[in-house]
Scaffold this motif. Structure first.
Motif, PDB file in Angstrom:
ATOM      1  N   ILE A  32       0.848  -1.206   0.000  1.00  0.00           N
ATOM      2  CA  ILE A  32       0.000   0.000   0.000  1.00  0.00           C
ATOM      3  C   ILE A  32       0.878   1.250   0.000  1.00  0.00           C
ATOM      4  CG2 ILE A  32      -1.565   1.393   1.462  1.00  0.00           C
ATOM      5  CD1 ILE A  32      -3.069  -0.790  -0.003  1.00  0.00           C
ATOM      6  N   LEU A  33       1.902   1.252   0.845  1.00  0.00           N
ATOM      7  CA  LEU A  33       2.767   2.426   0.970  1.00  0.00           C
ATOM      8  C   LEU A  33       3.591   2.694  -0.284  1.00  0.00           C
ATOM      9  CD1 LEU A  33       3.865   2.053   4.685  1.00  0.00           C
ATOM     10  CD2 LEU A  33       2.278   3.754   3.716  1.00  0.00           C
ATOM     11  N   VAL A  34       3.872   1.668  -1.075  1.00  0.00           N
ATOM     12  CA  VAL A  34       4.587   1.901  -2.336  1.00  0.00           C
ATOM     13  C   VAL A  34       3.630   2.269  -3.470  1.00  0.00           C
ATOM     14  CG1 VAL A  34       6.563   0.463  -1.714  1.00  0.00           C
ATOM     15  CG2 VAL A  34       4.702  -0.527  -3.060  1.00  0.00           C
ATOM     16  N   GLY A  35       2.323   2.337  -3.140  1.00  0.00           N
ATOM     17  CA  GLY A  35       1.360   2.846  -4.106  1.00  0.00           C
ATOM     18  C   GLY A  35       0.542   1.809  -4.850  1.00  0.00           C
ATOM     19  N   LEU A  36       0.635   0.556  -4.455  1.00  0.00           N
ATOM     20  CA  LEU A  36      -0.142  -0.481  -5.125  1.00  0.00           C
ATOM     21  C   LEU A  36      -1.607  -0.380  -4.711  1.00  0.00           C
ATOM     22  CD1 LEU A  36       0.636  -2.794  -7.084  1.00  0.00           C
ATOM     23  CD2 LEU A  36       0.659  -4.311  -5.116  1.00  0.00           C
ATOM     24  N   TYR A  40      -4.667  -5.405  -5.335  1.00  0.00           N
ATOM     25  CA  TYR A  40      -3.434  -6.130  -5.657  1.00  0.00           C
ATOM     26  C   TYR A  40      -2.576  -6.332  -4.410  1.00  0.00           C
ATOM     27  CZ  TYR A  40      -5.049  -4.998 -10.305  1.00  0.00           C
ATOM     28  OH  TYR A  40      -5.824  -4.876 -11.429  1.00  0.00           O
ATOM     29  N   ALA A  41      -2.621  -5.366  -3.514  1.00  0.00           N
ATOM     30  CA  ALA A  41      -1.877  -5.499  -2.256  1.00  0.00           C
ATOM     31  C   ALA A  41      -2.410  -6.677  -1.447  1.00  0.00           C
ATOM     32  CB  ALA A  41      -1.956  -4.210  -1.440  1.00  0.00           C
ATOM     33  N   LYS A 101      -5.004   5.991   1.305  1.00  0.00           N
ATOM     34  CA  LYS A 101      -4.006   5.057   1.847  1.00  0.00           C
ATOM     35  C   LYS A 101      -4.198   4.862   3.345  1.00  0.00           C
ATOM     36  CE  LYS A 101      -0.267   5.787  -1.427  1.00  0.00           C
ATOM     37  NZ  LYS A 101       1.129   6.243  -1.598  1.00  0.00           N
ATOM     38  N   THR A 102      -4.424   5.956   4.057  1.00  0.00           N
ATOM     39  CA  THR A 102      -4.629   5.882   5.506  1.00  0.00           C
ATOM     40  C   THR A 102      -5.885   5.084   5.819  1.00  0.00           C
ATOM     41  OG1 THR A 102      -3.544   8.022   5.788  1.00  0.00           O
ATOM     42  CG2 THR A 102      -4.930   7.251   7.609  1.00  0.00           C
TER      43      THR A 102
END
Length: 134
Positions: A32-36, A40-41, A101-102
């Motif tokens: 999630i933090l890398v933007g996926l 998919y995460a 994201k949060t």
């Protein structure tokens, strides 16, 4: 403490569950933090988690080394995966005024316990039940 862990399957499940949960959530959070995208995460965290969890849960909790049970194990994970993604989809659709994201990280952490309980019950009934033969 060691004797309690050896005697009680549920205590072993909880301890192994903590290890498995940390592994799975760390994979999910990193993705999630890398933007996926959350879908998919969850998918990748689930795939890696299934392989890791099959060995730890099978051996440490249920005393099974039967690799043929992986198919039943995977089916349980497919059910929990679909349930997890559906709840996250619902959360994603709700506008609560925080960054996406949060919101996904918080929702993912809240889902940890319910998903663990569902997973244990399904594994005990369908995968590692006494006398289970693949």
């Amino acid at each position: 403490m060691v004797s309690i862990v050896k005697k009680h399957r549920f205590v072993r499940f909880l301890l192994v569950g903590i290890l498995n949960t940390l592994f799975g959530y760390l994979v999910f959070a990193t993705l999630i933090l890398v933007g996926l995208n959350y879908k998919y995460a969850v998918l990748l965290a689930t795939i890696l988690g299934v392989l890791f969890n099959f060995k730890t849960t099978g051996k440490l909790v249920f005393g099974s080394k039967n690799n043929k049970l992986i198919f039943r194990f995977v089916l349980v994970y497919m059910v929990t995966f679909l349930l997890n993604v559906e709840v996250l989809r619902i959360v994603d659709a709700i506008n609560i005024g925080i960054e996406q994201k949060t919101k996904m990280l918080i929702a993912g952490s809240i889902l940890l316990l319910p998903m663990a309980i569902i997973s244990f019950v399904l594994m005990k009934i369908f995968v590692f039940r006494e006398g289970a033969q693949p």
